[in-house]
Design a protein around this motif. Structure first.
Motif, PDB file in Angstrom:
ATOM      1  N   ARG A 275       0.821  -1.218   0.000  1.00 30.16           N
ATOM      2  CA  ARG A 275       0.000   0.000   0.000  1.00 30.16           C
ATOM      3  C   ARG A 275       0.855   1.269   0.000  1.00 30.16           C
ATOM      4  N   ALA A 276       1.914   1.311   0.801  1.00 26.14           N
ATOM      5  CA  ALA A 276       2.753   2.510   0.879  1.00 26.14           C
ATOM      6  C   ALA A 276       3.418   2.808  -0.465  1.00 26.14           C
ATOM      7  N   LEU A 277       3.950   1.783  -1.109  1.00 24.52           N
ATOM      8  CA  LEU A 277       4.584   1.982  -2.412  1.00 24.52           C
ATOM      9  C   LEU A 277       3.565   2.408  -3.461  1.00 24.52           C
ATOM     10  N   THR A 278       2.391   1.821  -3.396  1.00 22.21           N
ATOM     11  CA  THR A 278       1.334   2.176  -4.339  1.00 22.21           C
ATOM     12  C   THR A 278       0.900   3.616  -4.124  1.00 22.21           C
ATOM     13  N   ASP A 279       0.746   4.018  -2.868  1.00 17.93           N
ATOM     14  CA  ASP A 279       0.353   5.403  -2.572  1.00 17.93           C
ATOM     15  C   ASP A 279       1.388   6.398  -3.090  1.00 17.93           C
ATOM     16  N   MET A 280       2.668   6.053  -2.960  1.00 17.99           N
ATOM     17  CA  MET A 280       3.715   6.943  -3.467  1.00 17.99           C
ATOM     18  C   MET A 280       3.631   7.077  -4.986  1.00 17.99           C
ATOM     19  N   LEU A 281       3.402   5.983  -5.675  1.00 19.33           N
ATOM     20  CA  LEU A 281       3.281   6.024  -7.134  1.00 19.33           C
ATOM     21  C   LEU A 281       2.048   6.820  -7.546  1.00 19.33           C
ATOM     22  N   LEU A 282       0.948   6.646  -6.819  1.00 20.44           N
ATOM     23  CA  LEU A 282      -0.269   7.394  -7.145  1.00 20.44           C
ATOM     24  C   LEU A 282      -0.089   8.898  -6.913  1.00 20.44           C
ATOM     25  N   GLU A 283       0.636   9.255  -5.861  1.00 16.77           N
ATOM     26  CA  GLU A 283       0.919  10.678  -5.628  1.00 16.77           C
ATOM     27  C   GLU A 283       1.772  11.249  -6.754  1.00 16.77           C
ATOM     28  N   ALA A 284       2.768  10.496  -7.199  1.00 16.36           N
ATOM     29  CA  ALA A 284       3.608  10.949  -8.313  1.00 16.36           C
ATOM     30  C   ALA A 284       2.780  11.068  -9.591  1.00 16.36           C
ATOM     31  N   THR A 285       1.855  10.141  -9.781  1.00 24.82           N
ATOM     32  CA  THR A 285       0.983  10.196 -10.953  1.00 24.82           C
ATOM     33  C   THR A 285       0.095  11.428 -10.902  1.00 24.82           C
ATOM     34  N   ASP A 286      -0.465  11.701  -9.731  1.00 23.19           N
ATOM     35  CA  ASP A 286      -1.305  12.897  -9.590  1.00 23.19           C
ATOM     36  C   ASP A 286      -0.518  14.156  -9.924  1.00 23.19           C
ATOM     37  N   ARG A 287       0.705  14.248  -9.426  1.00 23.93           N
ATOM     38  CA  ARG A 287       1.533  15.433  -9.720  1.00 23.93           C
ATOM     39  C   ARG A 287       1.827  15.530 -11.212  1.00 23.93           C
ATOM     40  N   ALA A 288       2.143  14.410 -11.828  1.00 22.55           N
ATOM     41  CA  ALA A 288       2.507  14.417 -13.250  1.00 22.55           C
ATOM     42  C   ALA A 288       1.309  14.705 -14.150  1.00 22.55           C
ATOM     43  N   THR A 289       0.139  14.232 -13.764  1.00 23.82           N
ATOM     44  CA  THR A 289      -1.027  14.417 -14.642  1.00 23.82           C
ATOM     45  C   THR A 289      -1.818  15.675 -14.309  1.00 23.82           C
TER      46      THR A 289
END
Length: 137
Positions: free
Chosen positions: A77-91
């Protein structure tokens, strides 16, 4: 002949997003086009970057739904949340690159993001319990 790709339904849509499977083959073909050793110089890299940003948003929504089915303190979950946050910033700033020189870099960055999202979605697929199916009737 005109070809149109629908990347996602609008946020205010009443459609159930799980009814629309991801078009993974198309997303991967877009990523391959952006990351190829010798990209086609005629390719519209600005359009490719926008399409990849849309694909990343759609994949991220599926990834969020899968992560929501994980137990609260699951290690993935922690790794997934980090990737989702990066995705939100990028998109969140997903606009067409202004300069042609930036278009290739932007398309490659978004292609890598799409690949990372699919890799994480595949990892969660093995770890996440399937959603409960309601009985008809």
């Amino acid at each position: 002949m005109n070809v149109h790709f629908v990347l996602h339904a609008p946020h205010d849509s009443h459609a159930d997003p799980e009814e629309f499977p991801l078009d993974r083959a198309t997303h991967e073909a877009l990523a391959d086009a952006a990351l190829g050793d010798t990209p086609d110089p005629r390719a519209d890299l600005q359009l490719l970057a926008l399409q990849l940003a849309g694909a990343a948003r759609v994949i991220a929504e599926d990834l969020r739904r899968a992560a929501d089915r994980l137990p609260p303190h699951h290690s993935l979950r922690a790794l997934t949340d980090m990737l989702l946050e990066a995705t939100d910033r990028a998109t969140d700033r997903a606009t067409a690159p202004e300069l042609p020189a930036d278009a290739g870099r932007c398309a490659r960055d978004r292609a890598r993001l799409v690949r990372a999202l699919y890799a994480r979605l595949d990892r969660l697929g093995a770890a996440v319990p399937a959603p409960a199916v309601r009985a008809a009737g």
